[in-house]
Design a protein around this motif. Structure first.
Motif: not given
Lengths: 115, 114
Positions: A92-101, A28-39
């Motif tokens: 695939c990973a999601y991270n909201p922009k709030t500090s420490g998330s 429901s957030e409007s601002d966030y980061y998305l990542f792709w990580y390789k393992q």
């Protein structure tokens, strides 16, 4: 709660060909980061590419690019000119922009590259 | 510079034993995260530190799990009275201040509880 879904448990590609890995997410957030990580089997989680949600331009890193569709909450990874060293588990990973998330990860896609 | 370092790389414990897993973050990184990764799954959040303060421990699965970072650098994840369901890879990540929100991961500790 945020969720990340990777609907392809396994994918395979021929060396030098192109493959696309899918990811959808819910937030429901409007601002966030998305990542792709390789393992790889070494277990070291390696950042492949990062996208900021407010940027409409799709991120690219050499042979890796994303197709970010914010309205559809879709974030796919395209690997061009696949190499044997690309074989790994991709998350695939999601991270909201709030500090420490925290990062919220999908279930992963196992990519096999065939010579 | 060195990346995130975790030790031991592998740990085998008998059920009921206590274990301690160590994480050395990248020098100067303020934030530190612990994740648990079950076999064939994506990592799941356990806890988060900003310097020495534990700001979020909502992911710790039970009161047998305890984490600390007393001087704002090295962190230890302790699991008391280990159970078979604790078997997993435990990943540590650190993140610098700034707006990139990129977490840098260690290679993890694989814990097997017999």
């Amino acid at each position: 709660a945020q969720t990340v879904t990777q609907s392809q448990p396994e994918m395979s590609v021929q060396e030098a060909e192109t493959v696309t890995l899918s990811c959808t997410y819910d937030t429901s957030e409007s601002d966030y980061y998305l990542f792709w990580y390789k393992q790889p089997p070494s277990r070291q989680m390696i950042l492949v590419i990062r996208q900021e949600a407010y940027k409409q331009q799709n991120a690219t890193e050499n042979r890796f690019s994303v197709n970010f569709q914010k309205a559809a909450k879709s974030f796919s990874l395209k690997i061009s000119d696949s190499q044997l060293g690309d074989a790994a588990m991709y998350f695939c990973a999601y991270n909201p922009k709030t500090s420490g998330s925290r990062l919220t990860f999908g279930e992963g896609t196992q990519l096999t590259v065939n010579p | 510079g060195a990346g995130v370092s975790q030790s031991p790389r592998y740990k085998v414990a008998k059920r009921g034993q206590d274990v301690a897993l160590r994480c050395d973050p990248i020098s100067g990184h303020v934030s530190l995260f612990w994740y648990q990764q079950a076999l064939g799954q994506g990592p799941e959040f356990l806890t988060y530190f900003q310097n020495e303060a534990q700001l979020d421990k909502s992911g710790l699965p039970s009161d047998r799990f305890f984490a600390e970072r007393p001087e704002g650098s090295v962190s230890t994840l302790k699991i008391q009275r280990t159970q078979q369901e604790d078997s997993a890879v435990y990943l540590c990540a650190s993140r610098p201040d700034g707006d990139k929100n990129i977490q840098y991961f260690g290679a993890g500790t694989r814990l097997s509880v017999l």
